[in-house]
Motif scaffolding. Structure first.
Motif, PDB file in Angstrom:
ATOM      1  N   MET A 144      -4.272   1.510 -13.895  1.00 28.12           N
ATOM      2  CA  MET A 144      -4.188   0.284 -13.132  1.00 28.12           C
ATOM      3  C   MET A 144      -3.246  -0.734 -13.782  1.00 28.12           C
ATOM      4  O   MET A 144      -2.469  -1.343 -13.052  1.00 28.12           O
ATOM      5  N   PRO A 145      -3.299  -0.956 -15.106  1.00 31.24           N
ATOM      6  CA  PRO A 145      -2.368  -1.930 -15.692  1.00 31.24           C
ATOM      7  C   PRO A 145      -0.901  -1.555 -15.437  1.00 31.24           C
ATOM      8  O   PRO A 145      -0.078  -2.438 -15.185  1.00 31.24           O
ATOM      9  N   THR A 146      -0.583  -0.266 -15.460  1.00 26.91           N
ATOM     10  CA  THR A 146       0.796   0.159 -15.210  1.00 26.91           C
ATOM     11  C   THR A 146       1.208  -0.171 -13.779  1.00 26.91           C
ATOM     12  O   THR A 146       2.315  -0.645 -13.536  1.00 26.91           O
ATOM     13  N   ILE A 147       0.310   0.066 -12.846  1.00 26.98           N
ATOM     14  CA  ILE A 147       0.606  -0.237 -11.437  1.00 26.98           C
ATOM     15  C   ILE A 147       0.819  -1.741 -11.258  1.00 26.98           C
ATOM     16  O   ILE A 147       1.748  -2.173 -10.585  1.00 26.98           O
ATOM     17  N   LEU A 148      -0.057  -2.538 -11.854  1.00 26.14           N
ATOM     18  CA  LEU A 148       0.069  -3.987 -11.715  1.00 26.14           C
ATOM     19  C   LEU A 148       1.319  -4.522 -12.412  1.00 26.14           C
ATOM     20  O   LEU A 148       1.963  -5.438 -11.901  1.00 26.14           O
ATOM     21  N   ASP A 149       1.663  -3.959 -13.566  1.00 25.71           N
ATOM     22  CA  ASP A 149       2.863  -4.405 -14.276  1.00 25.71           C
ATOM     23  C   ASP A 149       4.137  -4.057 -13.513  1.00 25.71           C
ATOM     24  O   ASP A 149       5.160  -4.721 -13.663  1.00 25.71           O
ATOM     25  N   ASN A 150       4.086  -3.016 -12.696  1.00 24.07           N
ATOM     26  CA  ASN A 150       5.258  -2.563 -11.944  1.00 24.07           C
ATOM     27  C   ASN A 150       5.029  -2.668 -10.439  1.00 24.07           C
ATOM     28  O   ASN A 150       5.511  -1.839  -9.671  1.00 24.07           O
ATOM     29  N   ALA A 151       4.310  -3.690 -10.002  1.00 28.18           N
ATOM     30  CA  ALA A 151       3.929  -3.837  -8.599  1.00 28.18           C
ATOM     31  C   ALA A 151       5.104  -3.793  -7.621  1.00 28.18           C
ATOM     32  O   ALA A 151       4.999  -3.147  -6.580  1.00 28.18           O
ATOM     33  N   PRO A 152       6.246  -4.432  -7.898  1.00 27.71           N
ATOM     34  CA  PRO A 152       7.336  -4.372  -6.920  1.00 27.71           C
ATOM     35  C   PRO A 152       7.803  -2.943  -6.621  1.00 27.71           C
ATOM     36  O   PRO A 152       8.177  -2.637  -5.504  1.00 27.71           O
ATOM     37  N   VAL A 153       7.741  -2.088  -7.609  1.00 29.33           N
ATOM     38  CA  VAL A 153       8.148  -0.694  -7.402  1.00 29.33           C
ATOM     39  C   VAL A 153       6.972   0.126  -6.882  1.00 29.33           C
ATOM     40  O   VAL A 153       7.121   0.939  -5.971  1.00 29.33           O
ATOM     41  N   ALA A 154       5.777  -0.102  -7.435  1.00 30.39           N
ATOM     42  CA  ALA A 154       4.601   0.684  -7.058  1.00 30.39           C
ATOM     43  C   ALA A 154       4.243   0.497  -5.584  1.00 30.39           C
ATOM     44  O   ALA A 154       3.794   1.440  -4.930  1.00 30.39           O
ATOM     45  N   LEU A 155       4.439  -0.687  -5.045  1.00 25.94           N
ATOM     46  CA  LEU A 155       4.065  -0.949  -3.654  1.00 25.94           C
ATOM     47  C   LEU A 155       5.043  -0.358  -2.652  1.00 25.94           C
ATOM     48  O   LEU A 155       4.816  -0.432  -1.451  1.00 25.94           O
ATOM     49  N   ARG A 156       6.109   0.257  -3.123  1.00 22.65           N
ATOM     50  CA  ARG A 156       7.045   0.921  -2.215  1.00 22.65           C
ATOM     51  C   ARG A 156       6.530   2.287  -1.778  1.00 22.65           C
ATOM     52  O   ARG A 156       7.008   2.840  -0.796  1.00 22.65           O
ATOM     53  N   HIS A 157       5.566   2.823  -2.498  1.00 22.90           N
ATOM     54  CA  HIS A 157       5.018   4.143  -2.164  1.00 22.90           C
ATOM     55  C   HIS A 157       4.264   4.046  -0.839  1.00 22.90           C
ATOM     56  O   HIS A 157       3.483   3.116  -0.628  1.00 22.90           O
ATOM     57  N   PRO A 158       4.483   4.999   0.079  1.00 22.23           N
ATOM     58  CA  PRO A 158       3.835   4.930   1.398  1.00 22.23           C
ATOM     59  C   PRO A 158       2.310   4.829   1.329  1.00 22.23           C
ATOM     60  O   PRO A 158       1.694   4.149   2.143  1.00 22.23           O
ATOM     61  N   ARG A 159       1.696   5.486   0.370  1.00 23.63           N
ATOM     62  CA  ARG A 159       0.235   5.439   0.260  1.00 23.63           C
ATOM     63  C   ARG A 159      -0.223   4.027  -0.128  1.00 23.63           C
ATOM     64  O   ARG A 159      -1.256   3.555   0.348  1.00 23.63           O
ATOM     65  N   SER A 160       0.533   3.352  -0.968  1.00 25.68           N
ATOM     66  CA  SER A 160       0.178   1.989  -1.363  1.00 25.68           C
ATOM     67  C   SER A 160       0.422   0.998  -0.235  1.00 25.68           C
ATOM     68  O   SER A 160      -0.311   0.017  -0.080  1.00 25.68           O
ATOM     69  N   ARG A 161       1.457   1.237   0.561  1.00 25.41           N
ATOM     70  CA  ARG A 161       1.808   0.331   1.661  1.00 25.41           C
ATOM     71  C   ARG A 161       0.916   0.497   2.878  1.00 25.41           C
ATOM     72  O   ARG A 161       0.839  -0.391   3.722  1.00 25.41           O
ATOM     73  N   ALA A 162       0.233   1.630   2.989  1.00 23.50           N
ATOM     74  CA  ALA A 162      -0.547   1.923   4.191  1.00 23.50           C
ATOM     75  C   ALA A 162      -1.605   0.852   4.461  1.00 23.50           C
ATOM     76  O   ALA A 162      -1.788   0.429   5.608  1.00 23.50           O
ATOM     77  N   GLY A 163      -2.287   0.405   3.446  1.00 25.64           N
ATOM     78  CA  GLY A 163      -3.310  -0.630   3.633  1.00 25.64           C
ATOM     79  C   GLY A 163      -2.734  -1.927   4.160  1.00 25.64           C
ATOM     80  O   GLY A 163      -3.324  -2.585   5.015  1.00 25.64           O
ATOM     81  N   PHE A 164      -1.553  -2.288   3.645  1.00 26.44           N
ATOM     82  CA  PHE A 164      -0.893  -3.508   4.123  1.00 26.44           C
ATOM     83  C   PHE A 164      -0.466  -3.358   5.580  1.00 26.44           C
ATOM     84  O   PHE A 164      -0.554  -4.312   6.359  1.00 26.44           O
ATOM     85  N   ALA A 165       0.003  -2.176   5.966  1.00 26.35           N
ATOM     86  CA  ALA A 165       0.427  -1.942   7.344  1.00 26.35           C
ATOM     87  C   ALA A 165      -0.769  -2.031   8.301  1.00 26.35           C
ATOM     88  O   ALA A 165      -0.665  -2.610   9.392  1.00 26.35           O
ATOM     89  N   ILE A 166      -1.904  -1.480   7.895  1.00 25.39           N
ATOM     90  CA  ILE A 166      -3.108  -1.543   8.730  1.00 25.39           C
ATOM     91  C   ILE A 166      -3.563  -2.990   8.886  1.00 25.39           C
ATOM     92  O   ILE A 166      -3.893  -3.444   9.986  1.00 25.39           O
ATOM     93  N   THR A 167      -3.568  -3.729   7.796  1.00 20.70           N
ATOM     94  CA  THR A 167      -3.974  -5.135   7.845  1.00 20.70           C
ATOM     95  C   THR A 167      -3.035  -5.949   8.730  1.00 20.70           C
ATOM     96  O   THR A 167      -3.479  -6.765   9.550  1.00 20.70           O
TER      97      THR A 167
END
Length: 61
Positions: A1-24
């Motif tokens: 989790m710390p790695t994901i949060l430290d690299n959020a701009p890149v990590a949120l580009r992954h389709p699985r990470s973006r899916a929740g935002f798209a649904i919302t």
């Protein structure tokens, strides 16, 4: 989790990470469209918080 949060701009580009935002986003858009069709007016109010939102240096003499 710390790695994901430290690299959020890149990590949120992954389709699985973006899916929740798209649904919302789709859910909010549908809700807004339904209320617009019923003649509701959207209002954005200031939020009341317990602490100061802007800080300034305090000087005592």
């Amino acid at each position: 989790m710390p790695t994901i949060l430290d690299n959020a701009p890149v990590a949120l580009r992954h389709p699985r990470s973006r899916a929740g935002f798209a649904i919302t986003a789709a859910s909010v858009a549908g809700y807004r469209a339904a209320l617009d069709a019923l003649g509701f007016t959207e209002v954005h109010t200031p939020k009341i918080v317990a602490t100061a939102t802007e800080s300034s240096p305090t000087t005592t003499t």
